[in-house]
Write a protein that holds these residues in place. Sequence first.
Motif, PDB file in Angstrom:
ATOM      1  N   SER A 139      -1.274   6.020  -5.920  1.00  0.00           N
ATOM      2  CA  SER A 139      -2.221   5.210  -6.065  1.00  0.00           C
ATOM      3  C   SER A 139      -4.215   6.163  -4.934  1.00  0.00           C
ATOM      4  CB  SER A 139      -2.372   3.837  -6.161  1.00  0.00           C
ATOM      5  OG  SER A 139      -3.579   3.180  -5.720  1.00  0.00           O
ATOM      6  N   VAL A 140      -4.450   6.687  -5.385  1.00  0.00           N
ATOM      7  CA  VAL A 140      -5.894   7.175  -4.264  1.00  0.00           C
ATOM      8  C   VAL A 140      -5.933   6.005  -3.439  1.00  0.00           C
ATOM      9  CG1 VAL A 140      -7.592   8.519  -4.323  1.00  0.00           C
ATOM     10  CG2 VAL A 140      -5.816   9.350  -5.819  1.00  0.00           C
ATOM     11  N   ALA A 151      -5.473   3.849  -2.569  1.00  0.00           N
ATOM     12  CA  ALA A 151      -4.231   3.519  -2.010  1.00  0.00           C
ATOM     13  C   ALA A 151      -4.173   3.396  -0.384  1.00  0.00           C
ATOM     14  CB  ALA A 151      -2.406   2.875  -1.935  1.00  0.00           C
ATOM     15  N   LEU A 152      -4.305   4.813  -1.349  1.00  0.00           N
ATOM     16  CA  LEU A 152      -4.919   6.077   0.296  1.00  0.00           C
ATOM     17  C   LEU A 152      -6.244   5.636   0.584  1.00  0.00           C
ATOM     18  CD1 LEU A 152      -3.959   8.010   2.136  1.00  0.00           C
ATOM     19  CD2 LEU A 152      -5.537   9.767   1.032  1.00  0.00           C
ATOM     20  N   ARG A 153      -7.068   5.495  -0.496  1.00  0.00           N
ATOM     21  CA  ARG A 153      -8.574   5.236   0.661  1.00  0.00           C
ATOM     22  C   ARG A 153      -8.759   3.325   1.441  1.00  0.00           C
ATOM     23  NH1 ARG A 153     -11.890   1.552  -0.330  1.00  0.00           N
ATOM     24  NH2 ARG A 153     -10.792   0.785  -2.587  1.00  0.00           N
ATOM     25  N   LEU A 195       1.469  -1.223  -0.036  1.00  0.00           N
ATOM     26  CA  LEU A 195       0.339   0.525   0.219  1.00  0.00           C
ATOM     27  C   LEU A 195       0.956   1.965  -0.279  1.00  0.00           C
ATOM     28  CD1 LEU A 195      -2.347  -0.933   2.197  1.00  0.00           C
ATOM     29  CD2 LEU A 195      -3.309  -0.688  -0.074  1.00  0.00           C
ATOM     30  N   ILE A 196       1.309   1.299   0.838  1.00  0.00           N
ATOM     31  CA  ILE A 196       2.999   2.326   0.986  1.00  0.00           C
ATOM     32  C   ILE A 196       3.582   2.652  -0.629  1.00  0.00           C
ATOM     33  CG2 ILE A 196       4.749   3.121   1.604  1.00  0.00           C
ATOM     34  CD1 ILE A 196       4.170   1.735   4.432  1.00  0.00           C
ATOM     35  N   ARG A 235       2.305   2.069  -3.456  1.00  0.00           N
ATOM     36  CA  ARG A 235       1.757   2.186  -4.058  1.00  0.00           C
ATOM     37  C   ARG A 235       0.975   3.753  -3.963  1.00  0.00           C
ATOM     38  NH1 ARG A 235      -3.118  -1.311  -3.649  1.00  0.00           N
ATOM     39  NH2 ARG A 235      -4.198   0.170  -4.575  1.00  0.00           N
ATOM     40  N   LEU A 236       0.456   4.009  -3.284  1.00  0.00           N
ATOM     41  CA  LEU A 236       0.496   5.427  -2.485  1.00  0.00           C
ATOM     42  C   LEU A 236       1.567   6.375  -3.063  1.00  0.00           C
ATOM     43  CD1 LEU A 236      -1.469   7.249  -1.296  1.00  0.00           C
ATOM     44  CD2 LEU A 236      -0.012   6.784   1.370  1.00  0.00           C
ATOM     45  N   GLN A 237       3.223   5.839  -2.548  1.00  0.00           N
ATOM     46  CA  GLN A 237       4.076   6.535  -3.149  1.00  0.00           C
ATOM     47  C   GLN A 237       3.886   6.870  -5.096  1.00  0.00           C
ATOM     48  OE1 GLN A 237       7.674   5.029  -1.720  1.00  0.00           O
ATOM     49  NE2 GLN A 237       7.492   5.865   0.414  1.00  0.00           N
ATOM     50  N   ALA A 249      -1.240  11.780   4.025  1.00  0.00           N
ATOM     51  CA  ALA A 249      -1.585  12.071   2.664  1.00  0.00           C
ATOM     52  C   ALA A 249      -0.361  13.116   1.989  1.00  0.00           C
ATOM     53  CB  ALA A 249      -3.032  12.583   1.961  1.00  0.00           C
ATOM     54  N   TYR A 298       3.645  11.026   2.336  1.00  0.00           N
ATOM     55  CA  TYR A 298       3.357   9.797   2.310  1.00  0.00           C
ATOM     56  C   TYR A 298       4.704   9.312   2.200  1.00  0.00           C
ATOM     57  CZ  TYR A 298       3.047  11.625  -2.676  1.00  0.00           C
ATOM     58  OH  TYR A 298       3.545  11.938  -3.317  1.00  0.00           O
TER      59      TYR A 298
END
Length: 170
Positions: free
Chosen positions: A15-16, A18-20, A7-8, A10-12, A56, A59
């Motif tokens: 990916s919105v 991933a944050l959700r 998830l981290i 993907r967030l980096q 957000a 990250y």
Amino acid sequence: MLQDKLLIWRLQRGSVDALRQIYDKYKVYLLKLAITLTGDACHAEDVVQDVFLKLAESYDRIGVHGNLKNFLITCLVNRIRTLRRDGQRHQAAQLDGSAVEKSHDRPPDQWAVVNEQMQRISEAMVQLPVEQREVVTLRFEAGLGFRQIASLQNASINTVQGRYRFGMAK
């Protein structure tokens, strides 16, 4: 946890979703911690939202090898401390000198997230000094060890263990 690392990652990469997913995974857990630490469901909800805003915004500071859960807990504790400190400054700066009294009455709809037992625990925890409340909450609710709590509180392990012991006795 491998899922958190993904998830981290993907967030980096922007990916919105991933944050959700991180929000969905940790929101109730963090809310429970925040209610226990603040003693106020509305205030706790605001703190949790602030934590996810911080995630957000920063990250990139976690790193793929970082611990997402610990990062979120640290952000939560730091945010509560900041708000508490700012609140104390605000109270000291009041011109009329009147004390701001915090209401412990909670409408039932605010407690939809927690059960009756959690409410009683929360009310008992509010009576503890802040440092003891943090240690007991982080130990029981977050499952952190004394070494991790000592690092968060910038205190020795013996001090943290003492706070835990006194908090449990109260």
